[in-house]
Design a protein around this motif. Structure first.
Motif, PDB file in Angstrom:
ATOM      1  N   PHE A   1       0.854  -1.284   0.129  1.00 49.39           N
ATOM      2  CA  PHE A   1       0.002  -0.086   0.081  1.00 49.39           C
ATOM      3  C   PHE A   1       0.853   1.130   0.012  1.00 49.39           C
ATOM      4  N   ALA A   2       2.057   1.296   0.762  1.00 51.34           N
ATOM      5  CA  ALA A   2       2.907   2.439   0.815  1.00 51.34           C
ATOM      6  C   ALA A   2       3.509   2.471  -0.563  1.00 51.34           C
TER       7      ALA A   2
ATOM      8  N   ILE B   1       2.827  10.327  -9.610  1.00 51.03           N
ATOM      9  CA  ILE B   1       1.860  10.373 -10.861  1.00 51.03           C
ATOM     10  C   ILE B   1       1.040  11.698 -10.812  1.00 51.03           C
ATOM     11  N   LEU B   2       0.630  11.995  -9.722  1.00 45.21           N
ATOM     12  CA  LEU B   2      -0.076  13.239  -9.590  1.00 45.21           C
ATOM     13  C   LEU B   2       0.720  14.318  -9.424  1.00 45.21           C
TER      14      LEU B   2
ATOM     15  N   LEU C   1      -9.643  11.534  -8.455  1.00 43.66           N
ATOM     16  CA  LEU C   1      -8.714  11.281  -9.427  1.00 43.66           C
ATOM     17  C   LEU C   1      -7.764  10.448  -8.468  1.00 43.66           C
ATOM     18  N   CYS C   2      -7.268  10.913  -7.404  1.00 45.11           N
ATOM     19  CA  CYS C   2      -6.101  10.144  -6.652  1.00 45.11           C
ATOM     20  C   CYS C   2      -6.569   8.831  -6.252  1.00 45.11           C
TER      21      CYS C   2
ATOM     22  N   ARG D   1      -5.041   5.052  -7.528  1.00 47.80           N
ATOM     23  CA  ARG D   1      -4.375   4.233  -6.471  1.00 47.80           C
ATOM     24  C   ARG D   1      -5.106   2.729  -6.858  1.00 47.80           C
ATOM     25  N   LYS D   2      -6.463   2.943  -7.109  1.00 49.66           N
ATOM     26  CA  LYS D   2      -7.188   1.688  -7.506  1.00 49.66           C
ATOM     27  C   LYS D   2      -6.774   0.975  -8.762  1.00 49.66           C
ATOM     28  N   GLU D   3      -6.402   1.739  -9.940  1.00 46.51           N
ATOM     29  CA  GLU D   3      -5.963   1.143 -10.979  1.00 46.51           C
ATOM     30  C   GLU D   3      -4.418   0.543 -10.663  1.00 46.51           C
TER      31      GLU D   3
END
Length: 122
Positions: A57-58, A67-68, A107-108, A112-114
């Motif tokens: 997760f980290a 990315i953001l 968007l964030c 993260r999900k993708e």
């Protein structure tokens, strides 16, 4: 214990005192669970931080943050996110069993999900 939250506490949420916090109950606006904060030793916290799921997760969160913060990559992901929102709007799907929508609202969260989905597959 389930409590009806006063309007001024509803906006605060979270920590009430050193040993307790309020956790909102999904689907029951204005109600929250009055919970005791867990008390972990420093060794236990360090041990929990070393678990594989926490490490993954980290790593995913760090990649999503990178990315953001990069304007070029963010623009690419914004296009993917807008396409996913359009697709979800065209093909109405009910929320999942846990109540979450098929496409995250931010968007964030989408990034993260993708990234998590890609890490799980490959």
């Amino acid at each position: 214990m389930i409590v009806h939250v006063a309007s001024f506490l509803e906006s605060l949420g979270g920590s009430i005192d050193k040993e307790h916090y309020l956790r909102p109950i999904p689907g029951r606006t204005g109600w929250a669970a009055y919970c005791r904060k867990p008390d972990y030793s420093k060794a236990k916290r360090n041990e929990m931080a070393e678990r594989p799921i926490v490490k993954s997760f980290a790593a995913i969160s760090a990649e999503a943050s990178a990315i953001l913060q990069d304007p070029v990559r963010r623009a690419e992901w914004q296009v993917k996110y807008n396409a996913a929102l359009r697709n979800a709007s065209k093909h109405q799907r009910a929320p999942k069993k846990d109540g979450k929508p098929p496409v995250p609202g931010r968007l964030c969260d989408f990034v993260r999900k993708e990234l998590a989905k890609a890490a799980k597959e490959g």
